[in-house]
Design a protein around this motif. Structure first.
Motif, mmCIF file in Angstrom:
data_model
loop_
_atom_site.group_PDB
_atom_site.id
_atom_site.type_symbol
_atom_site.label_atom_id
_atom_site.label_comp_id
_atom_site.label_asym_id
_atom_site.label_seq_id
_atom_site.Cartn_x
_atom_site.Cartn_y
_atom_site.Cartn_z
ATOM 1 N N LEU A 5 33.526 19.590 -5.088
ATOM 2 C CA LEU A 5 33.956 18.850 -6.402
ATOM 3 C C LEU A 5 35.403 18.750 -6.593
ATOM 4 N N GLU A 6 36.125 19.962 -6.479
ATOM 5 C CA GLU A 6 37.582 20.147 -6.637
ATOM 6 C C GLU A 6 38.423 19.339 -5.497
ATOM 7 N N ARG A 13 31.014 7.923 -6.948
ATOM 8 C CA ARG A 13 31.822 9.136 -7.510
ATOM 9 C C ARG A 13 31.237 9.879 -8.574
ATOM 10 N N LEU A 43 37.375 16.343 -3.759
ATOM 11 C CA LEU A 43 36.958 14.977 -3.393
ATOM 12 C C LEU A 43 37.942 14.051 -3.253
ATOM 13 N N CYS A 87 29.859 24.134 -3.794
ATOM 14 C CA CYS A 87 29.861 23.008 -4.740
ATOM 15 C C CYS A 87 31.013 22.814 -5.687
ATOM 16 N N ARG A 88 31.820 23.878 -6.095
ATOM 17 C CA ARG A 88 32.925 23.965 -6.873
ATOM 18 C C ARG A 88 33.850 23.509 -5.833
ATOM 19 N N GLU A 109 29.751 13.684 -8.672
ATOM 20 C CA GLU A 109 30.479 14.838 -9.463
ATOM 21 C C GLU A 109 29.394 15.308 -10.209
ATOM 22 N N LEU A 168 27.300 17.792 -8.099
ATOM 23 C CA LEU A 168 27.933 18.915 -7.548
ATOM 24 C C LEU A 168 27.878 19.972 -8.860
ATOM 25 N N ALA A 169 28.219 19.408 -9.873
ATOM 26 C CA ALA A 169 28.314 20.361 -11.248
ATOM 27 C C ALA A 169 27.105 20.917 -11.432
#
Length: 905
Positions: free
Chosen positions: A337-338, A400, A340, A333-334, A404, A407-408
């Protein structure tokens, strides 16, 4: 010295950029030399005297009283003939010098070798290596054939980094004398550079005939992109549908063109000579497709069945207890997210969905105006349905904020999960229903064996089968669902990529069927644990690069060849829809494909043409056709077949063929096949070229092939052993059939460096980037008890520390007081404030980034007296040594010689 313009008749001068001097060529004889022809005693350009080995006389790295053993001069090579003495040059020849740590690859593989490294000599001291002999077809002089005796000639790994033998086409083969007319070998190469005119000649030579393709290879920052024809004017043969290319001929005053594949005369399109942008007459000869072997066309509407669909990602993420406990869920997930912003989304068309699964399916709605996602649970995995599908698959740009937030928070949703089980099959069905109408990519991240619903698997690995003839059954799919579902995905242009993390058996052989038939990729991280920073670093880098890679969608691929040649077998990740149509749901970067060829009838043409066309949709919604063209001369001379053979392409062919033989027969049959191909070739060479007793002769350009074959036999993919898990073998098979040759060759023939006594310039930035140390032969006899060594195969790096390593070495590299304080295993090497630490880190950094592909090799520290299994793994890279059930290189050559000499051969 006389100036170049003061030359005798018949001589010409060429400036050699590598050596910064003139090279003089006699046009009539082909002789090449460094010294001016009017000077006395010319120095021949392609002859080299071998010198006796000398001790390393470089200055000590440390004071004598601090580290005598660490720095004392040692004789680096026991054999005077290896390595070549040009390793004393400031830039180590034979290795790419165009990279610096942290920078992308700068040039194509072929260009690196052409620009950086001089040709290696074919003979030893005092022997003239004349490059030309006799007239060839069309007046072109063929390659000269030089033989080497394998029994007395040590293997030279620098040969593996040289470009393939030059292609000598007859004059006028291409309509424009363009150096780019033929495709670069990094896109397409053949196992031979001169095609036999008859099947009987090919059979007599025993050289395999196959193409190795990498049509969507990555480009370095300074490499020019593939030329694009933007006017949608596409000229194709009416009969065979070959695209116009540099090897056609214009006839009838330029109004028609003759196909170089089937010889059909075709009309030149009316707008072929018209500049539609400026509405003026255009220069025909400036069109990219007439001067470039690799070119792209923007396809007109007739090449589209439907409007180009947007790039779509469906992430299927395992949320079971094993995924949470290993840290895979949080790391995945991280990373998404980073990254995208790195996902291709130029036209804001990209769509994304995230589906979780354990014993149930978890769908997440991502509304454009919402900042908090909601979760929908489907517990009936036997009858999968999609709740609110329009809110599950959303536009990346519009949703978006919600994406986000999801995912967080997703890892925290399942942080306390104790659920054990995996409904991967139903999750795949759900993802397929979501995007089957448009196509796209399903990215699976799973940390457990599928156990529920369709596609459920059992832990079928039986240690009693390992090392037996029945072992190959473990390397085949355990459930037909994975092949049938993959074919269904292929028809809907859905690609599946697998990221596998299980700490126990995961049945890679079954799960890898999904990427295999849908043109996806398989990544395997056995024993993944996010608590180890090394595990996280490798996964985050590879997954991030994967997400950022441009990809083609809805791909159709055809390979065409001149009359008389037949494409008989295809190897790689695709679905063979018809006899010559490869259906690819995606066109990943840096994937390799091998196509076997057969000669059906006598070829009378002076040269033949191969063309690969890839019709695909870009990530920004444009339909394009990438065309790769390669022309090769034909020959009736068996010596020219050997002189033009490409050992790197042959090794790629053998690796793919071995995988095929393993899956259809047994591992033992695959090993026998590799041995037979090499033995047959050596025997044919002896009978047709040398016939010298007591030798094991081969063409100079094939001298590394026996060692590559031995590396293949000793590889975890084929090595006879009862200790190799079937998951590791199956993963190695997926790599054999997908890795580009630039990474496949070190995977078969690793590299071995001594770091403790490397010359002082190694590990520093030179004119062309970080300078690598000279490579050692792949034998443990070069290991010294006080030394520090690096072994790497492109996917794993081992740092071997001798048990007598002095404290100063330990302090400078590991920041530890002594050898006993060092732990083995996965390691993150510290970057310390001393020159030696910085040089070692620079060498490791360059090795990690100098080859194509997304892979980030992890580093293992191996202690001389450390964990036995780790020691054996590292030592297995030294393929010239003898193994438990495998011979040393010299024993292997002896076995080949005995087979050839035996009455049965």
């Amino acid at each position: 010295m006389a100036e170049p313009n003061q030359l005798p008749p018949g001589w010409e001068a060429h400036w050699d950029q590598t050596h910064q001097r003139f090279l003089y060529v006699d046009r009539e004889s082909g002789q090449q030399q460094w010294e001016h022809p009017l000077e006395n005693q010319p120095q021949l350009a392609f002859a080299q005297e071998r010198q006796a080995p000398v001790a390393n006389t470089k200055r000590r790295q440390y004071a004598v009283d601090q580290a005598a053993a660490y720095s004392e001069p040692v004789a680096q090579y026991a054999d005077s003939s290896y390595p070549p003495q040009n390793i004393q040059q400031p830039v180590t020849p034979g290795y790419p010098q165009t990279f610096t740590p942290g920078e992308p690859q700068q040039q194509s593989y072929y260009q690196e070798q052409q620009q950086q490294y001089p040709a290696q000599p074919a003979y030893g001291a005092g022997q003239l290596a004349d490059q030309f002999s006799g007239l060839g077809i069309g007046g072109q002089k063929p390659l000269a054939l030089h033989s080497v005796n394998l029994l007395t000639t040590p293997p030279n790994p620098l040969e593996l980094l040289a470009p393939p033998p030059p292609i000598r086409l007859p004059p006028g083969a291409s309509i424009l004398d363009s150096p780019l007319a033929n495709a670069d070998p990094s896109y397409m190469r053949c196992t031979v550079g001169a095609i036999p005119k008859t099947a009987a000649l090919r059979t007599k030579s025993k050289v395999p005939l196959a193409l190795v393709l990498s049509p969507n290879r990555s480009l370095g920052a300074t490499e020019p992109p593939v030329p694009v024809v933007t006017d949608t004017v596409i000229a194709r043969c009416r009969r065979c549908r070959t695209f116009i290319n540099p090897f056609v001929q214009f006839v009838d005053g330029g109004s028609r063109w003759k196909c170089c594949v089937c010889n059909m005369n075709n009309e030149v399109p009316q707008l072929f000579d018209w500049d539609s942008v400026n509405n003026v007459q255009a220069d025909r000869w400036s069109r990219p497709e007439l001067s470039n072997g690799v070119v792209e066309f923007i396809a007109p509407t007739e090449y589209m069945v439907r409007p180009p669909a947007p790039l779509t990602y469906v992430f299927l993420v395992d949320v079971s207890h094993s995924a949470v406990q290993s840290g895979m869920l949080a790391a995945a997930c991280r990373t998404i997210l980073e990254n995208l912003d790195r996902i291709p989304n130029e036209e804001a068309r990209t769509k994304i969905a995230i589906i979780g699964f354990d014993v149930a399916l978890y769908f997440f709605t991502l509304l454009a105006d919402a900042t908090e996602p909601s979760m929908l649970v489907v517990s009936d995995v036997d009858d999968v349905f999609l709740p609110q599908p329009s809110d599950i698959l959303v536009n990346l740009t519009e949703a978006r904020a919600a994406l986000e937030a999801l995912l967080a928070k997703l890892p925290s949703f399942f942080a306390e999960s104790q659920t054990i089980g995996s409904a991967l099959g139903p999750a795949l069905q759900a993802g397929f229903k979501l995007i089957s109408n448009t196509g796209g990519k399903m990215v699976v991240l799973t940390a457990s064996l599928p156990t529920l619903g369709v596609g459920a698997l059992k832990a079928r690995e039986d240690v009693k089968l390992l090392g037996t003839p029945k072992e190959s059954t473990l390397l085949q799919a355990g459930d037909t669902f994975y092949k049938t579902f993959a074919i269904e995905c292929s028809r809907a242009t859905v690609s599946v990529d697998m990221f596998l993390f299980a700490t126990t058996y995961q049945d890679v052989a079954s799960l890898s069927c999904l990427p295999h038939y849908t043109s996806g990729s398989t990544f395997y991280y056995p024993g993944f644990n996010a608590a180890r920073v090394e595990d996280v670093k490798t996964f985050v880098h590879e997954f991030g690069e994967f997400l950022a890679s441009p990809v083609g969608l809805e791909v159709l691929t055809r390979i065409r060849a001149s009359t008389g040649l037949h494409r008989s077998s295809f190897h790689g990740n695709f679905f063979l829809r018809s006899t010559d149509l490869l259906a690819m749901s995606a066109l990943p970067q840096d994937h390799s494909y091998v196509i076997e060829l057969e000669i059906e009838e006598t070829i009378n043409a002076p040269y033949v043409v191969f063309q690969c066309s890839n019709l695909y949709t870009t990530a920004f919604g444009e339909r394009r056709i990438r065309v790769t063209t390669l022309a090769l001369p034909t020959t009736s001379n068996i010596s020219e077949i050997y002189a033009s053979a490409d050992q790197v392409a042959i090794a790629a062919y053998l690796a793919n063929k071995a995988v095929e033989r393993t899956l259809t027969h047994k591992l033992e049959d695959a090993r026998d096949m590799v041995t037979k191909v090499v033995t047959d070739l050596l025997n044919a060479y002896k009978e047709t070229v040398t016939s010298a007793g007591g030798q094991l002769a081969i063409a100079h350009n094939l001298q590394m092939l026996p060692l590559l074959a031995l590396g293949l036999l000793k590889h975890v993919a084929l090595r006879p052993s009862a200790q190799i898990p079937s998951d590791l073998r199956a993963y190695a098979h997926t790599l054999f059939t997908t890795l580009p040759v630039q990474r496949l060759i070190p995977y078969l023939h690793p590299t071995f460096y001594a770091l403790h006594n490397m010359p002082p310039e190694c590990g520093t930035i030179g004119e062309h980037g970080v300078i690598l140390p000279p490579a050692l032969p792949l034998s443990s006899e070069y290991l010294e008890r006080h030394g520090l060594y690096l072994m790497e195969d492109g996917l794993t790096i081992f740092l071997w520390v001798g048990r007598d390593a002095v404290p100063q070495l330990m302090m400078d590299v590991f920041d530890l007081p002594a050898y006993d304080a060092l732990r083995g295993g996965k390691y993150t090497l510290p970057l310390l404030e001393n020159a030696f630490s910085q040089r070692v880190n620079a060498v490791i950094g360059k090795i990690r980034e100098m080859r194509r592909g997304v892979y980030y090799p992890p580093l293992y520290v191996v202690k001389d007296d450390g964990e036995p299994s780790l020691r054996m793994w590292a030592l297995s890279t030294l393929i010239q040594d003898r193994g438990d059930q495998t011979p040393s290189y010299q024993q292997w050559l002896g076995q080949l010689r005995d087979k050839i000499a035996s009455t049965g051969y």
